[in-house]
Design an enzyme around this catalytic site. Structure first.
Site, mmCIF file in Angstrom:
data_model
loop_
_atom_site.group_PDB
_atom_site.id
_atom_site.type_symbol
_atom_site.label_atom_id
_atom_site.label_comp_id
_atom_site.label_asym_id
_atom_site.label_seq_id
_atom_site.Cartn_x
_atom_site.Cartn_y
_atom_site.Cartn_z
ATOM 1 N N LYS A 182 27.408 93.089 34.300
ATOM 2 C CA LYS A 182 26.075 92.677 34.838
ATOM 3 C C LYS A 182 25.957 91.503 35.830
ATOM 4 O O LYS A 182 25.459 91.511 37.073
ATOM 5 C CB LYS A 182 25.524 92.358 33.587
ATOM 6 C CG LYS A 182 24.018 92.061 33.658
ATOM 7 C CD LYS A 182 23.594 90.711 33.941
ATOM 8 C CE LYS A 182 24.015 89.647 32.980
ATOM 9 N NZ LYS A 182 23.530 89.428 31.741
ATOM 10 N N SER A 216 33.488 91.332 21.061
ATOM 11 C CA SER A 216 33.273 89.902 21.052
ATOM 12 C C SER A 216 33.775 89.370 19.771
ATOM 13 O O SER A 216 34.632 88.389 19.430
ATOM 14 C CB SER A 216 32.277 89.360 21.586
ATOM 15 O OG SER A 216 31.796 89.856 22.746
ATOM 16 N N GLY A 217 32.993 89.581 18.767
ATOM 17 C CA GLY A 217 33.242 89.312 17.454
ATOM 18 C C GLY A 217 34.494 89.636 16.828
ATOM 19 O O GLY A 217 35.247 88.755 16.030
ATOM 20 N N GLU A 230 38.945 100.407 17.005
ATOM 21 C CA GLU A 230 37.992 100.231 18.175
ATOM 22 C C GLU A 230 37.770 101.935 18.715
ATOM 23 O O GLU A 230 38.745 102.382 19.152
ATOM 24 C CB GLU A 230 38.583 99.551 19.294
ATOM 25 C CG GLU A 230 37.694 99.724 20.644
ATOM 26 C CD GLU A 230 36.165 99.521 20.455
ATOM 27 O OE1 GLU A 230 35.764 98.391 19.870
ATOM 28 O OE2 GLU A 230 35.411 100.501 20.844
ATOM 29 N N GLU A 271 18.547 66.809 39.212
ATOM 30 C CA GLU A 271 18.071 65.477 39.132
ATOM 31 C C GLU A 271 16.551 65.408 38.848
ATOM 32 O O GLU A 271 16.251 64.356 38.376
ATOM 33 C CB GLU A 271 18.292 64.772 40.591
ATOM 34 C CG GLU A 271 17.452 65.072 41.795
ATOM 35 C CD GLU A 271 17.470 64.339 42.997
ATOM 36 O OE1 GLU A 271 17.703 62.924 43.026
ATOM 37 O OE2 GLU A 271 17.896 64.946 44.087
ATOM 38 N N THR A 294 30.844 95.326 23.982
ATOM 39 C CA THR A 294 29.729 95.268 25.085
ATOM 40 C C THR A 294 29.751 94.392 26.243
ATOM 41 O O THR A 294 29.585 94.742 27.488
ATOM 42 C CB THR A 294 28.470 95.314 24.305
ATOM 43 O OG1 THR A 294 28.296 96.157 23.218
ATOM 44 C CG2 THR A 294 27.320 95.227 25.222
ATOM 45 N N ASP A 352 26.270 91.495 16.909
ATOM 46 C CA ASP A 352 24.877 92.049 17.202
ATOM 47 C C ASP A 352 24.634 92.836 15.963
ATOM 48 O O ASP A 352 23.468 93.266 15.774
ATOM 49 C CB ASP A 352 25.016 92.867 18.211
ATOM 50 C CG ASP A 352 24.762 92.000 19.668
ATOM 51 O OD1 ASP A 352 24.988 90.947 19.521
ATOM 52 O OD2 ASP A 352 24.640 92.926 20.616
ATOM 53 N N TYR A 411 15.520 90.744 28.681
ATOM 54 C CA TYR A 411 16.624 90.251 29.665
ATOM 55 C C TYR A 411 17.044 91.724 30.506
ATOM 56 O O TYR A 411 16.983 91.214 31.684
ATOM 57 C CB TYR A 411 17.569 89.814 28.929
ATOM 58 C CG TYR A 411 17.833 88.493 27.881
ATOM 59 C CD1 TYR A 411 16.911 88.395 26.919
ATOM 60 C CD2 TYR A 411 18.812 87.272 28.158
ATOM 61 C CE1 TYR A 411 17.205 87.104 26.086
ATOM 62 C CE2 TYR A 411 19.044 86.465 27.544
ATOM 63 C CZ TYR A 411 18.155 86.159 26.379
ATOM 64 O OH TYR A 411 18.374 85.034 25.581
HETATM 65 C C1 LIG Z 1 23.410 94.836 29.650
HETATM 66 C C2 LIG Z 1 23.687 93.748 28.693
HETATM 67 C C3 LIG Z 1 24.016 92.326 29.193
HETATM 68 C C4 LIG Z 1 24.359 91.383 28.562
HETATM 69 N N1 LIG Z 1 24.441 90.310 29.025
HETATM 70 C C5 LIG Z 1 24.910 89.102 28.187
HETATM 71 C C6 LIG Z 1 24.714 87.762 28.715
HETATM 72 O O1 LIG Z 1 24.779 87.644 29.885
HETATM 73 N N2 LIG Z 1 25.207 86.658 28.097
HETATM 74 C C7 LIG Z 1 25.210 86.944 26.504
HETATM 75 O O2 LIG Z 1 25.837 85.964 25.714
HETATM 76 N N3 LIG Z 1 25.187 88.222 25.986
HETATM 77 C C8 LIG Z 1 24.901 89.349 26.918
HETATM 78 N N4 LIG Z 1 24.858 90.591 26.043
HETATM 79 C C9 LIG Z 1 24.898 90.726 24.755
HETATM 80 C C10 LIG Z 1 26.547 90.766 24.211
HETATM 81 O O3 LIG Z 1 27.000 91.838 25.163
HETATM 82 C C11 LIG Z 1 26.549 91.042 22.753
HETATM 83 O O4 LIG Z 1 25.633 90.032 22.210
HETATM 84 C C12 LIG Z 1 27.909 91.015 22.113
HETATM 85 O O5 LIG Z 1 28.710 91.743 22.938
HETATM 86 C C13 LIG Z 1 27.996 91.291 21.019
HETATM 87 O O6 LIG Z 1 29.402 91.295 20.491
HETATM 88 P P1 LIG Z 1 29.879 92.020 19.309
HETATM 89 O O7 LIG Z 1 31.009 91.721 18.823
HETATM 90 O O8 LIG Z 1 28.492 92.031 18.115
HETATM 91 O O9 LIG Z 1 29.474 93.663 19.649
HETATM 92 P P2 LIG Z 1 30.259 94.458 20.708
HETATM 93 O O10 LIG Z 1 30.686 93.784 21.899
HETATM 94 O O11 LIG Z 1 29.026 95.376 21.066
HETATM 95 O O12 LIG Z 1 31.449 95.163 20.218
HETATM 96 C C14 LIG Z 1 31.331 96.263 19.153
HETATM 97 C C15 LIG Z 1 32.472 97.152 19.309
HETATM 98 O O13 LIG Z 1 32.659 97.977 18.160
HETATM 99 C C16 LIG Z 1 33.016 99.022 18.825
HETATM 100 N N5 LIG Z 1 32.475 100.029 17.460
HETATM 101 C C17 LIG Z 1 31.268 100.492 16.958
HETATM 102 N N6 LIG Z 1 31.192 101.210 15.852
HETATM 103 C C18 LIG Z 1 32.438 101.566 15.799
HETATM 104 C C19 LIG Z 1 32.967 102.234 14.756
HETATM 105 N N7 LIG Z 1 32.579 103.053 13.764
HETATM 106 N N8 LIG Z 1 34.476 102.376 14.863
HETATM 107 C C20 LIG Z 1 34.936 101.575 15.616
HETATM 108 N N9 LIG Z 1 34.633 100.916 16.719
HETATM 109 C C21 LIG Z 1 33.520 101.014 16.613
HETATM 110 C C22 LIG Z 1 32.208 99.610 19.860
HETATM 111 O O14 LIG Z 1 32.722 100.588 20.826
HETATM 112 C C23 LIG Z 1 32.435 98.057 20.625
HETATM 113 O O15 LIG Z 1 33.527 98.160 21.455
HETATM 114 C C24 LIG Z 1 24.526 91.622 27.143
HETATM 115 C C25 LIG Z 1 24.280 92.883 26.495
HETATM 116 C C26 LIG Z 1 23.973 94.306 27.398
HETATM 117 C C27 LIG Z 1 23.841 95.441 26.693
#
Ligand SMILES: Cc1cc2nc3c(=O)[nH]c(=O)nc-3n(C[C@H](O)[C@H](O)[C@H](O)COP(=O)(O)OP(=O)(O)OC[C@H]3O[C@@H](n4cnc5c(N)ncnc54)[C@H](O)[C@@H]3O)c2cc1C
Length: 472
Positions: free
Chosen positions: A51, A15-16, A35, A441, A42, A303, A178
């Site tokens: 989910k 996401s970020g 990636e 309401e 995630t 995260d 959660y």
């Molecule tokens: C089961 C579950 C349900 C969730 N439900 C919700 C929800 O309903 N609403 C909500 O807002 N949030 C939810 N979240 C939280 C949300 O998914 C995270 O907050 C969000 O994805 C964080 O984004 P990010 O970019 O920080 O990391 P991520 O989305 O985790 O992306 C990190 C990426 O980095 C890659 N990576 C890691 N290390 C390396 C490396 N060394 N080299 C290359 N690539 C690498 C990983 O493969 C991954 O693709 C949920 C999480 C889980 C586990």
């Protein structure tokens, strides 16, 4: 000519990272992104999106049951797990493609590989080569952790839950955050006998106490066995037939055991400490308000910084970072008043402070609370109650907390968040005409204050919720 290969190297296509790539690209930065698994991270691959699809699937059981009171007969409703998983996987693959296209549109160079930090301006790729960049962004997210107990290898986490070959007949979920309560609702709704084991007194630590109690009551009414003040000691047996021993010595059987006991930032082996980046006690990258780490050329978002672990927060942090560093338009993310939902069944939607924190911050706190049976259940016969709650600073009349347990709570909390962000007062809520008949309401018709204090303020401050960190 720049002395670096790229202006920006992003580690992590979640996401970020993807938002930062898109926005930095729009600002004409030369971007690279690595990636190691699947684009989307995630949220898309094994979090929010799959989910929520499973949550939808699990709630059809209620619809079928509730329809009888409205005159329907639903004959032969049957659920097929492989169909759900295959359809979910197809949608996730489509979304992954969109994410990949987004980074392509930003003209980013994509490395489908693991990357680590080799210095303030150097990234090492898995093939042994090095790439240099003026700025490095760490957006590596987090991963689930399992408690160190005998037999832990038998248990799944949320990662594997999305890929089970078949729906287990019974599941024991360990945790109280959660993910634990969401998956308890999913597996129960789909037909698995579900037990939740949590070492604390109430699930969802950090949330408003009325929501916590209310959800536990509703889960129990639905037939989910919620065992609090209980912890797992060992797992033995084999797939489909595990024997779980709890710390009090009792044992129970389950076809599947799932840990939802915490997530930890993905910083291990990332080379950050060698580059001089300071990490916190959980391994999180310590950053300032602009997401800059202790090394000026290395930033981190999402995260991996363990601030508020939610997708929209990671996205905003990535966006603010790219605007600030490459767009000459600095801004920072406000981590206050972030609405959040727990997609349990029934679900929770909340924005602002829970009562245990609001009453410490606002000595004259007014509390409004409603617990009622929604109109739909007068005919469905379902014994389920909605809970709605407003917390108001008695000195300024500002609404400082808005909480709900019940259908569509997530949708309602999203809209309530606009009002709270604009500084709405209780008088503003009261002056808003009700939309009838609706559940929402109730928020504009609450007139009676709950006698304060309710319940008495805790002596030790309880931490605020931080999103999907799942600290159990
Ligand atoms: C089961 C579950 C349900 C969730 N439900 C919700 C929800 O309903 N609403 C909500 O807002 N949030 C939810 N979240 C939280 C949300 O998914 C995270 O907050 C969000 O994805 C964080 O984004 P990010 O970019 O920080 O990391 P991520 O989305 O985790 O992306 C990190 C990426 O980095 C890659 N990576 C890691 N290390 C390396 C490396 N060394 N080299 C290359 N690539 C690498 C990983 O493969 C991954 O693709 C949920 C999480 C889980 C586990």
């Amino acid at each position: 000519m720049s002395q670096y290969d790229f202006d920006l190297f992003i580690i992590g296509g979640g996401s970020g990272g993807v938002r930062a790539a898109r926005v930095a690209g729009q600002h004409e930065a030369k971007v690279a992104i690595a990636e190691e698994y699947r684009f989307g991270g995630t949220c898309v691959i094994r979090g929010c999106v799959p989910k929520k699809l499973l949550v939808y699937a699990s709630r059809f059981r209620d619809d079928f049951q509730d329809s009888a009171g409205f005159g329907w007969t639903v004959d032969g409703a049957r659920f097929d797990w492989p169909t759900l998983i295959a359809n979910k996987d197809r949608e996730i693959a489509r979304l992954e493609g969109l994410y990949r296209r987004t980074v392509g549109n930003a003209k980013a160079t994509v490395f489908d590989t693991r990357a680590t930090v080799a210095g303030p301006h150097t990234v090492a790729l898995a093939d042994g080569s090095n790439v240099t960049a003026r700025v490095i962004l760490v957006a590596t997210g987090g991963h689930p952790v399992k408690p160190d107990i005998p037999g832990a290898e038998h248990a799944i986490t949320s990662n594997e839950a999305f890929h089970l070959k078949e729906l287990p007949a019974s599941i024991l979920i360990v945790g109280g955050g959660y993910i634990a309560v969401e998956f308890a609702g999913i597996f129960h709704g789909l037909g698995a006998r579900t037990t939740l084991v949590y070492r604390g007194e109430k699930v969802l630590r950090g949330f408003d106490d009325d929501l916590r109690t209310g959800l536990m009551e509703e889960m129990a009414k639905r037939g989910i066995e919620v065992r609090t003040k209980a912890d797992i000691a060992a797992i033995a047996g084999h797939a489909g037939a595990y024997r779980v021993t709890l710390k009090d010595g009792t044992t129970t059987e389950a076809a599947c055991v799932m840990f939802a006991t915490g997530r930890t930032p993905n910083t291990r082996g990332l080379g950050l400490e060698n580059a001089g980046v300071k990490l916190g006690p959980m391994g999180q990258v310590l950053v300032d308000a602009e997401s800059r780490s202790s090394v000026p050329s290395i930033y981190a978002v999402g995260d991996v910084t363990d601030r508020v672990n939610l997708t929209p927060v990671a996205i905003r942090e990535g966006h603010a970072f790219a605007d600030t560093v490459f767009g000459n338009t600095p801004w920072t993310v406000d981590h206050d008043l972030i609405p959040t939902a727990v997609f349990s069944t029934p679900e929770i939607g909340t924005v602002g402070l829970p009562e245990h924190i609001a009453c410490l911050r606002y000595p004259r706190l007014d509390i409004y609370r409603a617990r009622f049976r929604p109109l739909k259940h007068t005919l469905s016969g379902r014994d389920e109650r909605v809970l709605q709650k407003l917390l108001v600073d008695g000195d300024t009349d500002k609404v400082v907390g808005c909480h709900m347990l019940g259908p569509d709570a997530s949708e309602i909390a999203q809209m309530a968040a606009i009002a709270l962000r604009m500084g709405a007062t209780k008088a503003d809520f009261d002056a808003t005409v009700a939309l009838h008949p609706s559940i929402a309401e109730e928020f504009v018709t609450m007139r009676e204050k709950v006698p304060a204090p309710h319940p008495p303020p805790p002596k030790v401050p309880v931490p605020e919720k931080k999103g999907y960190d799942e600290t159990a």
